[in-house]
Scaffold this active site. Structure first.
Site, PDB file in Angstrom:
ATOM      1  N   ASN A  60      13.110  63.843  35.485  1.00  0.00           N
ATOM      2  CA  ASN A  60      14.465  63.778  36.025  1.00  0.00           C
ATOM      3  C   ASN A  60      14.568  64.790  37.180  1.00  0.00           C
ATOM      4  OD1 ASN A  60      17.222  64.464  36.430  1.00  0.00           O
ATOM      5  ND2 ASN A  60      17.746  63.467  34.511  1.00  0.00           N
ATOM      6  N   ASP A  86      17.192  65.352  39.158  1.00  0.00           N
ATOM      7  CA  ASP A  86      18.582  65.694  39.528  1.00  0.00           C
ATOM      8  C   ASP A  86      18.725  67.122  40.038  1.00  0.00           C
ATOM      9  OD1 ASP A  86      19.258  63.220  38.524  1.00  0.00           O
ATOM     10  OD2 ASP A  86      20.368  63.977  36.790  1.00  0.00           O
ATOM     11  N   HIS A  87      18.013  68.055  39.365  1.00  0.00           N
ATOM     12  CA  HIS A  87      18.281  69.460  39.706  1.00  0.00           C
ATOM     13  C   HIS A  87      17.576  69.918  40.969  1.00  0.00           C
ATOM     14  CE1 HIS A  87      21.017  69.776  36.549  1.00  0.00           C
ATOM     15  NE2 HIS A  87      20.126  69.547  35.594  1.00  0.00           N
ATOM     16  N   ARG A 140      23.912  74.148  49.002  1.00  0.00           N
ATOM     17  CA  ARG A 140      24.152  74.527  50.401  1.00  0.00           C
ATOM     18  C   ARG A 140      24.452  73.331  51.286  1.00  0.00           C
ATOM     19  NH1 ARG A 140      22.134  79.761  51.739  1.00  0.00           N
ATOM     20  NH2 ARG A 140      22.983  81.017  50.060  1.00  0.00           N
ATOM     21  N   HIS A 175      20.395  60.604  37.853  1.00  0.00           N
ATOM     22  CA  HIS A 175      21.749  60.310  37.382  1.00  0.00           C
ATOM     23  C   HIS A 175      22.668  60.358  38.594  1.00  0.00           C
ATOM     24  CE1 HIS A 175      25.154  61.406  34.282  1.00  0.00           C
ATOM     25  NE2 HIS A 175      25.460  60.372  35.038  1.00  0.00           N
ATOM     26  N   ARG A 223      26.022  60.540  39.545  1.00  0.00           N
ATOM     27  CA  ARG A 223      27.300  60.819  38.886  1.00  0.00           C
ATOM     28  C   ARG A 223      28.450  60.409  39.780  1.00  0.00           C
ATOM     29  NH1 ARG A 223      26.617  64.713  34.381  1.00  0.00           N
ATOM     30  NH2 ARG A 223      28.865  64.623  34.280  1.00  0.00           N
ATOM     31  N   ARG A 256      27.636  65.166  42.292  1.00  0.00           N
ATOM     32  CA  ARG A 256      27.382  66.617  42.356  1.00  0.00           C
ATOM     33  C   ARG A 256      25.928  66.934  42.677  1.00  0.00           C
ATOM     34  NH1 ARG A 256      28.062  68.343  36.043  1.00  0.00           N
ATOM     35  NH2 ARG A 256      30.058  67.309  36.329  1.00  0.00           N
ATOM     36  N   HIS A 257      25.014  66.026  42.355  1.00  0.00           N
ATOM     37  CA  HIS A 257      23.612  66.284  42.736  1.00  0.00           C
ATOM     38  C   HIS A 257      23.001  65.078  43.453  1.00  0.00           C
ATOM     39  CE1 HIS A 257      23.209  64.631  38.717  1.00  0.00           C
ATOM     40  NE2 HIS A 257      23.410  65.775  38.092  1.00  0.00           N
ATOM     41  N   GLU A 276      20.373  56.642  35.504  1.00  0.00           N
ATOM     42  CA  GLU A 276      21.384  56.964  34.494  1.00  0.00           C
ATOM     43  C   GLU A 276      22.737  56.796  35.159  1.00  0.00           C
ATOM     44  OE1 GLU A 276      20.803  60.982  33.335  1.00  0.00           O
ATOM     45  OE2 GLU A 276      18.840  60.615  32.504  1.00  0.00           O
ATOM     46  N   THR A 290      26.694  69.121  31.790  1.00  0.00           N
ATOM     47  CA  THR A 290      25.658  68.102  31.729  1.00  0.00           C
ATOM     48  C   THR A 290      26.120  67.062  30.716  1.00  0.00           C
ATOM     49  OG1 THR A 290      23.303  67.693  31.256  1.00  0.00           O
ATOM     50  CG2 THR A 290      24.344  69.464  30.018  1.00  0.00           C
ATOM     51  N   THR A 291      25.346  66.006  30.505  1.00  0.00           N
ATOM     52  CA  THR A 291      25.775  64.968  29.570  1.00  0.00           C
ATOM     53  C   THR A 291      25.770  65.552  28.161  1.00  0.00           C
ATOM     54  OG1 THR A 291      24.592  63.473  31.033  1.00  0.00           O
ATOM     55  CG2 THR A 291      25.382  62.551  28.968  1.00  0.00           C
ATOM     56  N   GLU A 325      17.931  55.554  24.304  1.00  0.00           N
ATOM     57  CA  GLU A 325      17.410  56.904  24.534  1.00  0.00           C
ATOM     58  C   GLU A 325      18.141  57.817  23.568  1.00  0.00           C
ATOM     59  OE1 GLU A 325      17.021  58.394  28.522  1.00  0.00           O
ATOM     60  OE2 GLU A 325      17.014  60.480  27.822  1.00  0.00           O
ATOM     61  N   HIS A 368      16.907  65.302  26.676  1.00  0.00           N
ATOM     62  CA  HIS A 368      17.998  66.262  26.869  1.00  0.00           C
ATOM     63  C   HIS A 368      17.634  67.585  26.221  1.00  0.00           C
ATOM     64  CE1 HIS A 368      21.847  67.970  27.747  1.00  0.00           C
ATOM     65  NE2 HIS A 368      22.069  66.915  28.499  1.00  0.00           N
ATOM     66  N   GLY A 369      17.440  68.567  27.064  1.00  0.00           N
ATOM     67  CA  GLY A 369      17.166  69.923  26.580  1.00  0.00           C
ATOM     68  C   GLY A 369      15.717  70.163  26.203  1.00  0.00           C
ATOM     69  N   GLY A 418      14.156  67.025  32.613  1.00  0.00           N
ATOM     70  CA  GLY A 418      14.531  67.464  33.945  1.00  0.00           C
ATOM     71  C   GLY A 418      14.583  68.962  34.123  1.00  0.00           C
ATOM     72  N   HIS A 419      15.570  69.596  33.483  1.00  0.00           N
ATOM     73  CA  HIS A 419      15.879  70.992  33.787  1.00  0.00           C
ATOM     74  C   HIS A 419      14.686  71.916  33.607  1.00  0.00           C
ATOM     75  CE1 HIS A 419      17.768  74.978  33.117  1.00  0.00           C
ATOM     76  NE2 HIS A 419      18.525  74.576  34.115  1.00  0.00           N
TER      77      HIS A 419
END
Ligand code: PXP
Length: 241
Positions: free
Chosen positions: A8, A10-11, A19, A44, A46, A50-51, A71, A101-102, A152, A192-193, A214-215
């Protein structure tokens, strides 16, 4: 069959949007992830953008060499976007503007009619449909009833639980839900996580064919580079839990 890693990105976009710059580019990160062994790119889009931006989806649809998993919230606006860009899979997720986050899975059981309609629309466009749900056998059954191809399973509670009894309980909920979904003929992802320390037992669940992470990967990539971060996650997934 080995489990697929969906990376993922996204980040990477979160850092860019901090920025409102043109870098770092999640499209470049996705290419590096694929070179390092990712079997899927997950993004994702959204509602508040936001990302990930529409531009990222458009370019990734052209450049992604593996599978593209979008997503998205279960809305007709998003179905229209999916129709335009044709990701391989759409994962329907709950979305609230104020969340970091979700935060939980989709309550499929209480929205069967609306979700059946969205799933049919996507499937008519040759897009596979996955439901992001809590590891709950009733939600698995409801996902099957709305004709989802995949589920998922949300691993957030497992990841947050302290090692020991609490974590074992969350792990067994994931095992039960994964088995129920596989028995109904659905593909099973989880995510997730998940990070380098807690991924092992989840990777060890035979019915799970895909992890979306992802993160933790993007965080490690800041320090060691994207390819190495992805490669190290693939290695952890192959180590017995
Ligand atoms: N799967 C789904 C459905 C998600 O919403 C997210 C977070 O965007 C992930 C996986 C990845 O979670 P994390 O960034 O915590 O690895």
């Amino acid at each position: 069959m080995s489990q697929r890693l969906g990376v993922n990105v996204d980040h990477v976009a979160t850092l860019r949007q901090a920025r409102k710059a043109s870098y770092p580019d999640p499209v470049a990160a996705a290419a590096l992830a694929e070179l390092a062994g990712a079997g899927q790119i997950t993004i994702h889009l959204r509602e508040d953008r936001r990302h990930i931006q529409d531009r990222d989806l458009r370019i990734l649809r052209e450049t992604c060499q593996t599978l593209l998993n979008l997503e998205m919230a279960a809305t007709q606006v998003m179905v229209k976007i999916a129709y335009e860009f044709k990701p391989d899979v759409c994962t329907l997720v709950p979305e609230r503007r104020e969340e970091l986050t979700t935060e939980g899975g989709l309550d499929v059981a209480s929205q069967r009619e609306a979700l059946s309609r969205i799933a049919k629309n996507l499937k008519d466009g040759d897009i596979l449909v996955s439901m992001f749900i809590d590891p709950d056998v009733d939600q698995v059954r409801a996902s099957h009833k709305v004709n989802a191809d995949r589920v998922e399973l949300h691993t957030g509670r497992y990841c947050e639980a302290k090692r020991g009894r609490d974590r074992d309980r969350e792990l067994s909920r994931l095992v039960d839900a994964a088995k129920a979904a596989a028995k109904l003929g659905m593909g099973v992802a989880a995510g997730h996580g998940l990070n380098y320390d807690n991924v092992g037992p989840i990777a060890g669940i035979a019915e799970i064919d895909e992890l979306n992470i992802g993160h933790s990967i993007v965080s490690r990539a800041v320090l060691v580079g994207f390819e190495r971060a992805v490669r190290e996650m693939v290695e952890r997934m192959r180590m017995p839990g």
